[in-house]
Enzyme design. Sequence first.
Site, PDB file in Angstrom:
ATOM      1  N   ARG A 192      -3.127  10.338   4.600  1.00 15.98           N
ATOM      2  CA  ARG A 192      -1.922  11.142   4.532  1.00 15.98           C
ATOM      3  C   ARG A 192      -1.154  10.968   3.217  1.00 15.98           C
ATOM      4  O   ARG A 192      -0.473  11.890   2.749  1.00 15.98           O
ATOM      5  CB  ARG A 192      -1.039  10.743   5.713  1.00 15.98           C
ATOM      6  CG  ARG A 192       0.154  11.594   5.883  1.00 15.98           C
ATOM      7  CD  ARG A 192       0.881  11.279   7.153  1.00 15.98           C
ATOM      8  NE  ARG A 192       2.181  11.885   7.133  1.00 15.98           N
ATOM      9  CZ  ARG A 192       2.422  13.123   7.528  1.00 15.98           C
ATOM     10  NH1 ARG A 192       1.467  13.881   7.979  1.00 15.98           N
ATOM     11  NH2 ARG A 192       3.649  13.606   7.458  1.00 15.98           N
ATOM     12  N   ASP A 240       5.542   0.435  11.693  1.00 16.89           N
ATOM     13  CA  ASP A 240       4.261  -0.135  11.249  1.00 16.89           C
ATOM     14  C   ASP A 240       4.063  -1.583  11.687  1.00 16.89           C
ATOM     15  O   ASP A 240       3.011  -2.171  11.423  1.00 16.89           O
ATOM     16  CB  ASP A 240       4.135  -0.029   9.717  1.00 16.89           C
ATOM     17  CG  ASP A 240       3.853   1.391   9.271  1.00 16.89           C
ATOM     18  OD1 ASP A 240       3.612   2.256  10.138  1.00 16.89           O
ATOM     19  OD2 ASP A 240       3.873   1.651   8.054  1.00 16.89           O
ATOM     20  N   CYS A 277      -3.883   8.250   9.745  1.00 13.24           N
ATOM     21  CA  CYS A 277      -3.978   7.640  11.077  1.00 13.24           C
ATOM     22  C   CYS A 277      -3.707   8.681  12.167  1.00 13.24           C
ATOM     23  O   CYS A 277      -2.852   9.547  12.012  1.00 13.24           O
ATOM     24  CB  CYS A 277      -2.938   6.529  11.216  1.00 13.24           C
ATOM     25  SG  CYS A 277      -3.376   5.034  10.343  1.00 13.24           S
ATOM     26  N   LYS A 293       0.836  -1.214   0.000  1.00 15.03           N
ATOM     27  CA  LYS A 293       0.000   0.000   0.000  1.00 15.03           C
ATOM     28  C   LYS A 293       0.864   1.256   0.000  1.00 15.03           C
ATOM     29  O   LYS A 293       0.634   2.181  -0.779  1.00 15.03           O
ATOM     30  CB  LYS A 293      -0.892  -0.001   1.244  1.00 15.03           C
ATOM     31  CG  LYS A 293      -1.520   1.344   1.538  1.00 15.03           C
ATOM     32  CD  LYS A 293      -2.269   1.364   2.852  1.00 15.03           C
ATOM     33  CE  LYS A 293      -1.436   1.706   4.065  1.00 15.03           C
ATOM     34  NZ  LYS A 293      -1.299   3.119   4.407  1.00 15.03           N
ATOM     35  N   ASN A 294       1.881   1.269   0.868  1.00 17.07           N
ATOM     36  CA  ASN A 294       2.667   2.489   1.028  1.00 17.07           C
ATOM     37  C   ASN A 294       3.548   2.786  -0.173  1.00 17.07           C
ATOM     38  O   ASN A 294       4.148   3.851  -0.252  1.00 17.07           O
ATOM     39  CB  ASN A 294       3.514   2.428   2.305  1.00 17.07           C
ATOM     40  CG  ASN A 294       2.661   2.689   3.535  1.00 17.07           C
ATOM     41  OD1 ASN A 294       1.482   3.038   3.409  1.00 17.07           O
ATOM     42  ND2 ASN A 294       3.244   2.509   4.708  1.00 17.07           N
ATOM     43  N   ARG A 302       2.308  14.501  13.154  1.00 15.94           N
ATOM     44  CA  ARG A 302       2.687  14.220  11.772  1.00 15.94           C
ATOM     45  C   ARG A 302       2.753  15.465  10.886  1.00 15.94           C
ATOM     46  O   ARG A 302       1.978  15.636   9.941  1.00 15.94           O
ATOM     47  CB  ARG A 302       1.761  13.164  11.164  1.00 15.94           C
ATOM     48  CG  ARG A 302       1.781  11.894  11.958  1.00 15.94           C
ATOM     49  CD  ARG A 302       1.041  10.778  11.294  1.00 15.94           C
ATOM     50  NE  ARG A 302       1.791  10.170  10.222  1.00 15.94           N
ATOM     51  CZ  ARG A 302       1.381   9.084   9.572  1.00 15.94           C
ATOM     52  NH1 ARG A 302       0.262   8.521   9.890  1.00 15.94           N
ATOM     53  NH2 ARG A 302       2.112   8.562   8.618  1.00 15.94           N
ATOM     54  N   ILE A 356       9.623   6.712  16.283  1.00 22.09           N
ATOM     55  CA  ILE A 356       9.225   7.427  15.059  1.00 22.09           C
ATOM     56  C   ILE A 356       8.035   8.355  15.311  1.00 22.09           C
ATOM     57  O   ILE A 356       8.048   9.510  14.909  1.00 22.09           O
ATOM     58  CB  ILE A 356       8.867   6.440  13.920  1.00 22.09           C
ATOM     59  CG1 ILE A 356       9.985   5.412  13.705  1.00 22.09           C
ATOM     60  CG2 ILE A 356       8.548   7.190  12.616  1.00 22.09           C
ATOM     61  CD1 ILE A 356      11.256   5.941  13.109  1.00 22.09           C
ATOM     62  N   ARG A 381      -8.312   0.028   5.220  1.00 14.87           N
ATOM     63  CA  ARG A 381      -7.389   0.977   4.580  1.00 14.87           C
ATOM     64  C   ARG A 381      -6.121   0.264   4.122  1.00 14.87           C
ATOM     65  O   ARG A 381      -5.502   0.676   3.142  1.00 14.87           O
ATOM     66  CB  ARG A 381      -6.986   2.086   5.565  1.00 14.87           C
ATOM     67  CG  ARG A 381      -8.091   3.079   5.849  1.00 14.87           C
ATOM     68  CD  ARG A 381      -7.569   4.225   6.695  1.00 14.87           C
ATOM     69  NE  ARG A 381      -6.327   4.711   6.144  1.00 14.87           N
ATOM     70  CZ  ARG A 381      -5.335   5.245   6.848  1.00 14.87           C
ATOM     71  NH1 ARG A 381      -5.457   5.391   8.147  1.00 14.87           N
ATOM     72  NH2 ARG A 381      -4.228   5.642   6.255  1.00 14.87           N
TER      73      ARG A 381
HETATM   74  C1  UD1 Z   1       5.169   6.674   6.066  1.00 17.01           C
HETATM   75  C2  UD1 Z   1       4.160   5.540   6.028  1.00 17.01           C
HETATM   76  C3  UD1 Z   1       3.764   5.127   7.436  1.00 17.01           C
HETATM   77  C4  UD1 Z   1       5.013   4.801   8.249  1.00 17.01           C
HETATM   78  C5  UD1 Z   1       6.005   5.965   8.200  1.00 17.01           C
HETATM   79  C6  UD1 Z   1       7.323   5.656   8.901  1.00 17.01           C
HETATM   80  C7  UD1 Z   1       2.933   5.982   3.996  1.00 17.01           C
HETATM   81  C8  UD1 Z   1       1.659   6.386   3.374  1.00 17.01           C
HETATM   82  N1  UD1 Z   1       2.974   6.000   5.315  1.00 17.01           N
HETATM   83  O1  UD1 Z   1       4.523   7.787   6.668  1.00 17.01           O
HETATM   84  O2  UD1 Z   1       2.912   3.990   7.351  1.00 17.01           O
HETATM   85  O3  UD1 Z   1       4.625   4.587   9.585  1.00 17.01           O
HETATM   86  O4  UD1 Z   1       6.315   6.285   6.830  1.00 17.01           O
HETATM   87  O5  UD1 Z   1       7.882   4.498   8.389  1.00 17.01           O
HETATM   88  O6  UD1 Z   1       3.892   5.620   3.325  1.00 17.01           O
HETATM   89  N2  UD1 Z   1       8.097  14.333  10.053  1.00 17.01           N
HETATM   90  C9  UD1 Z   1       8.307  15.662  10.339  1.00 17.01           C
HETATM   91  N3  UD1 Z   1       8.160  16.565   9.322  1.00 17.01           N
HETATM   92  C10 UD1 Z   1       7.819  16.188   8.055  1.00 17.01           C
HETATM   93  C11 UD1 Z   1       7.615  14.832   7.777  1.00 17.01           C
HETATM   94  C12 UD1 Z   1       7.762  13.914   8.803  1.00 17.01           C
HETATM   95  O7  UD1 Z   1       8.620  16.021  11.471  1.00 17.01           O
HETATM   96  O8  UD1 Z   1       7.706  17.053   7.185  1.00 17.01           O
HETATM   97  C13 UD1 Z   1       8.273  13.331  11.126  1.00 17.01           C
HETATM   98  C14 UD1 Z   1       7.010  12.540  11.433  1.00 17.01           C
HETATM   99  O9  UD1 Z   1       6.165  13.227  12.324  1.00 17.01           O
HETATM  100  C15 UD1 Z   1       7.599  11.292  12.042  1.00 17.01           C
HETATM  101  C16 UD1 Z   1       8.886  11.087  11.239  1.00 17.01           C
HETATM  102  O10 UD1 Z   1       9.185  12.356  10.666  1.00 17.01           O
HETATM  103  O11 UD1 Z   1       7.943  11.519  13.382  1.00 17.01           O
HETATM  104  C17 UD1 Z   1       8.792  10.069  10.142  1.00 17.01           C
HETATM  105  O12 UD1 Z   1       7.654  10.318   9.355  1.00 17.01           O
HETATM  106  P1  UD1 Z   1       7.593   9.956   7.807  1.00 17.01           P
HETATM  107  O13 UD1 Z   1       8.687   8.976   7.503  1.00 17.01           O
HETATM  108  O14 UD1 Z   1       7.530  11.197   7.021  1.00 17.01           O
HETATM  109  O15 UD1 Z   1       6.218   9.184   7.721  1.00 17.01           O
HETATM  110  P2  UD1 Z   1       5.154   9.236   6.547  1.00 17.01           P
HETATM  111  O16 UD1 Z   1       5.836   9.388   5.243  1.00 17.01           O
HETATM  112  O17 UD1 Z   1       4.076  10.181   6.916  1.00 17.01           O
END
Ligand code: UD1
Length: 425
Positions: free
Chosen positions: A93, A308, A117, A22-23, A122, A330, A400
């Site tokens: 997201r 995850d 979620c 999915k991701n 985030r 994370i 989802r």
């Molecule tokens: C993706 C996955 C999610 C997984 C996560 C971490 C998808 C759709 N979702 O989420 O299932 O749990 O990777 O493996 O692919 N952060 C910031 N600023 C930003 C972006 C992120 O501070 O601009 C922080 C987030 O709050 C979090 C960390 O960085 O603490 C990692 O998040 P990120 O890797 O970006 O997760 P997603 O891409 O949202």
Amino acid sequence: MDTISVIGGNQLNGSIPISGAKNCALKLMCAALLTDGTLSLENNPNSLRDINSQVELLEYLGCAIKRENSSMTINASNIKAYTAPYDIVRKMRGSILVLGPLLTRFGQAKVSLPGGCAIGGRPIDMHIKALEEMGATIKLSEGYINATAPIGGLIGAKILFPKVSVGATENLMMAATLANGQTVLSNAAKEPEIIDLGECLIKMGAKISGLGTDTIRIEGVKHLSGTTHSVVPDRIEAGTYIIAAGMCGGTLRLENARIEHLSAALGLLSQSGIEVEQEGNDIIVHRDIGRLQGVDIMTEPYPGFPTDLQAQFMAMLTLCEGAGMVTETIFENRFMHVPELCRMGADISVQGNSAIVRGVNKLRGAEVMATDLRASVALVLAGLVAEGETIVSRIYHLERGYEDIVGKLGNVGANISRVSGRLQL
Ligand code: UD1
């Protein structure tokens, strides 16, 4: 509202087909916005709710999309809108990933701040700052990101992410494919889904090197074309069923799954007493009767233990011999499954971003509900080994991210069914 009923106590034996990730699929679908050619995706998890939301968004923008079984074709030659509206984006997201492609190909994008979620704040500050470093002008107003590229397009830049982010790496990698000059992404994420997206972009004509390392280099090109790409297998779905087999006992064949994408989890699973091996394209997981051992886990960016799989692993620890500590690095607020597991008899205490799980002799079925995708599946896993019936509500979270979870687990011996119209908790 429908619920899922699980009656615990059955071993699991047989085969489960693993779907495309999915991701990754969600991002590959956004990559279609980068070209006027047709992108054909194979092994796409077409029945997932998140995929439906992404289809809704891309169709709103003007993409022509066809789905059949696990294939999807997307053509973005007739884009009519550059706005991703709140009503669609709030559901998921992954929709923030239209920002980079729209901005780099069309010079403008307006995207609602995302939902998804409920696992913490985030933010998306890193996506925005990095696009600004590529010359974009970005204003936040009324819940929307309003972005415009300089005349002539985004400009290649050296971007150092202050923290590893899967989404920011993907958004910027896509934005950089059509930018002017070279972009270097440092402290980039290394997840298999990013490598898969990068490989698809390369087939479309992008010039990318360094995939799977923390420095990704992208040389901008003028034009990308359509291609055909098969989505990488879902390592989180595979990991979930590995844990299920570990908890229930028995032998499962997970068809079309890659053990190398789960290396951090495998060592811990084996320490705990679960045997996992690759056989051709499949993973075989086996556990004899006997109690699993408690182990400590800490979530980290890939190749570390995936956040995850944290909730599912915690469900497993509830019945292990001894104790295990779970540390979540994370996301803040990703222990929302804890109170529900405790209602089933688990012994878990949370302190800050760590939880101590002391193994108990048995869990008891209960009515439970979850507030995010992976927490929901952890409750299903707990139900598979609990005494009596567990009723999981708010199953739209499960839908989802898990294709046909009731069918897949039912086929290998679980006593699980979807119940229509039970009272929503
Ligand atoms: C993706 C996955 C999610 C997984 C996560 C971490 C998808 C759709 N979702 O989420 O299932 O749990 O990777 O493996 O692919 N952060 C910031 N600023 C930003 C972006 C992120 O501070 O601009 C922080 C987030 O709050 C979090 C960390 O960085 O603490 C990692 O998040 P990120 O890797 O970006 O997760 P997603 O891409 O949202």
